[in-house]
Design a protein around this motif. Structure first.
Motif, PDB file in Angstrom:
ATOM      1  N   GLU A  78       5.298   3.149  -2.061  1.00 57.17           N
ATOM      2  CA  GLU A  78       5.404   3.012  -3.518  1.00 57.17           C
ATOM      3  C   GLU A  78       5.562   1.545  -3.923  1.00 57.17           C
ATOM      4  O   GLU A  78       4.942   1.080  -4.889  1.00 57.17           O
ATOM      5  CB  GLU A  78       6.594   3.827  -4.028  1.00 57.17           C
ATOM      6  CG  GLU A  78       6.387   5.330  -3.976  1.00 57.17           C
ATOM      7  CD  GLU A  78       7.620   6.086  -4.432  1.00 57.17           C
ATOM      8  OE1 GLU A  78       8.559   5.439  -4.943  1.00 57.17           O
ATOM      9  OE2 GLU A  78       7.643   7.321  -4.279  1.00 57.17           O
ATOM     10  N   LYS A 131       2.322  -0.256  -3.501  1.00 57.96           N
ATOM     11  CA  LYS A 131       1.421   0.085  -4.603  1.00 57.96           C
ATOM     12  C   LYS A 131       1.818  -0.656  -5.873  1.00 57.96           C
ATOM     13  O   LYS A 131       0.954  -1.181  -6.603  1.00 57.96           O
ATOM     14  CB  LYS A 131       1.458   1.599  -4.843  1.00 57.96           C
ATOM     15  CG  LYS A 131       0.488   2.071  -5.914  1.00 57.96           C
ATOM     16  CD  LYS A 131       0.565   3.579  -6.091  1.00 57.96           C
ATOM     17  CE  LYS A 131      -0.377   4.041  -7.201  1.00 57.96           C
ATOM     18  NZ  LYS A 131      -0.294   5.507  -7.418  1.00 57.96           N
ATOM     19  N   GLU A 132       3.150  -0.690  -6.133  1.00 56.79           N
ATOM     20  CA  GLU A 132       3.628  -1.398  -7.328  1.00 56.79           C
ATOM     21  C   GLU A 132       3.299  -2.886  -7.254  1.00 56.79           C
ATOM     22  O   GLU A 132       2.901  -3.499  -8.245  1.00 56.79           O
ATOM     23  CB  GLU A 132       5.143  -1.202  -7.475  1.00 56.79           C
ATOM     24  CG  GLU A 132       5.541   0.201  -7.882  1.00 56.79           C
ATOM     25  CD  GLU A 132       7.046   0.395  -7.869  1.00 56.79           C
ATOM     26  OE1 GLU A 132       7.770  -0.612  -7.679  1.00 56.79           O
ATOM     27  OE2 GLU A 132       7.500   1.545  -8.035  1.00 56.79           O
ATOM     28  N   GLU A 176      -0.428  -3.337  -7.896  1.00 57.61           N
ATOM     29  CA  GLU A 176      -0.731  -3.144  -9.315  1.00 57.61           C
ATOM     30  C   GLU A 176      -0.223  -4.325 -10.148  1.00 57.61           C
ATOM     31  O   GLU A 176      -0.904  -4.783 -11.073  1.00 57.61           O
ATOM     32  CB  GLU A 176      -0.125  -1.834  -9.804  1.00 57.61           C
ATOM     33  CG  GLU A 176      -0.821  -0.603  -9.233  1.00 57.61           C
ATOM     34  CD  GLU A 176      -0.149   0.692  -9.639  1.00 57.61           C
ATOM     35  OE1 GLU A 176       0.962   0.611 -10.240  1.00 57.61           O
ATOM     36  OE2 GLU A 176      -0.705   1.764  -9.362  1.00 57.61           O
ATOM     37  N   SER A 177       0.986  -4.809  -9.800  1.00 57.35           N
ATOM     38  CA  SER A 177       1.544  -5.963 -10.530  1.00 57.35           C
ATOM     39  C   SER A 177       0.696  -7.207 -10.303  1.00 57.35           C
ATOM     40  O   SER A 177       0.424  -7.972 -11.238  1.00 57.35           O
ATOM     41  CB  SER A 177       2.977  -6.228 -10.083  1.00 57.35           C
ATOM     42  OG  SER A 177       3.810  -5.146 -10.382  1.00 57.35           O
TER      43      SER A 177
END
Length: 367
Positions: free
Chosen positions: A140, A143-144, A147-148
């Motif tokens: 997670e 992924k964060e 994405e950031s």
């Protein structure tokens, strides 16, 4: 007097950590070893000879999964299976996790009873659950972060592109207002060229951050790579270069997002040509199944990579090309990552060629 063999068996049964319980065809408990008593909190002197239901089925909702395993074996003859179920001891809040394996006790093909093996795997189970939570949380976070980073890259690219476009436009406007022989034209040309480089860099960052999720489909492996080669040679034709490919394909089909994956292969092949001193680059591609993956090895005979820069080649903005922005291989890496694959680059050094190794999951679980 008990036989020597029976003494050996009794000692072995009592010394092992696995609990053993034997239930007769009538449902009575005929045997318990010490490990079973410890795991299930039973007493040999009290519980031998009692029906298993008297001991374990004390409440309609208590240890239902555990009891169901025994019921299934008795009523439906589901022996030989392994189950992992919770088992709660009265007075304790947290249940244990038991591994239960069942089998028949037979003599001359007649079933005399049922044998249950119990193993307390609570610590192992809890450790696995903690590891799963950590891995899930790390996934997670990864992924964060991605994405950031993508959001930040797009925002920065947008903010940089606007002033860069203005600088380039104003420079060209000033150039047209001055005489061609004006000495300032040289400086304006440098500014314009640098602005164009910056625009190219911004475009590369936007392309990198906008890589979509692939929609894999099954396609012919050989046809895919020959089509990618054709596209590469169409690009290289403008500069008088060409790639000759030797394709050794042991895989009939691959499952990939066709356009995205082709972009990655084209970029790798273009690199092979760019770092080959001759106009014709020789490239060998091998595709084969390896365990649960499909491995793709792309080998050229070009300039190779020096050991001191090897660990930088996949870094964004790193390039040894005079006009490169260093986003080609990072983009390839991200495309492979989106396919749940891995990318490695190997080289024995200067003048010894480069090998790109891609591994993607095989859709065939038997591979």
């Amino acid at each position: 007097m008990p036989s020597f063999n029976s003494i050996i068996v009794e000692n072995i049964v009592e010394s092992i950590d696995v609990g053993i319980m034997v239930i007769s065809r009538e449902g009575e408990i005929e045997f318990l070893n010490s490990a079973a008593c410890k795991i299930l909190k039973l007493d040999i002197t009290k519980h031998i000879g009692l029906g298993w239901g008297e001991i374990f089925i004390t409440d309609a909702t208590f240890n239902t999964e555990f009891n169901q395993v025994i019921l299934d074996v008795i009523s439906e003859q589901k022996a030989g299976l392994k189950h992992i179920v919770p088992y709660t001891i009265k007075g304790r809040e947290c249940p244990q996790k038991l591994s239960i394996t069942s089998s028949y006790l037979t003599e001359n093909e007649e079933i005399l009873g049922l044998v249950f093996l119990f193993e307390d795997i609570t610590d192992i189970y809890n450790a696995e659950q903690r590891e799963k939570k950590i891995l899930s949380r790390n996934a997670e976070l990864q992924k964060e972060r991605i994405e950031s980073l993508n959001s930040m890259s797009q925002a920065v690219a947008h903010q940089v592109l606007n002033p860069t476009t203005v600088i380039g436009g104003m420079t060209n406007l000033l150039s047209r207002k001055l005489d061609k022989e004006d000495p300032v034209q040289r400086e304006l040309k440098i500014i314009s060229e640098e602005a164009m480089k910056l625009e190219g860099l911004v475009a590369a960052v936007k392309t990198y951050s906008n890589i979509p999720k692939p929609y894999p489909s099954e396609i012919s492996c050989e046809e895919f790579f020959r089509n990618a080669l054709s596209n590469v040679n169409s690009i290289l034709e403008r500069s008088g270069e060409h790639i000759e490919m030797e394709l050794n394909c042991e895989v009939e089909k691959i499952t990939v997002g066709k356009e995205m994956f082709e972009d990655a292969i084209v970029e790798i092949l273009l690199n092979a040509s760019n770092f080959t001193l001759k106009n014709v680059a020789l490239v060998t591609i091998e595709i084969k199944k390896k365990n649960n993956t499909i491995q793709i090895r792309i080998m050229d005979q070009g300039m190779g990579i020096e050991p001191q820069i090897m660990h930088h080649v996949l870094d964004p903005f790193f390039s040894t090309k005079a006009k490169g922005v260093g986003m080609g291989l990072p983009r390839v890496k991200k495309i492979i990552f989106e396919h749940q694959g891995t990318l490695e680059i190997e080289s024995a050094g200067s003048g010894k060629g480069t090998t790109v190794i891609i591994e993607i999951p095989s859709p065939d679980p038997k591979c």
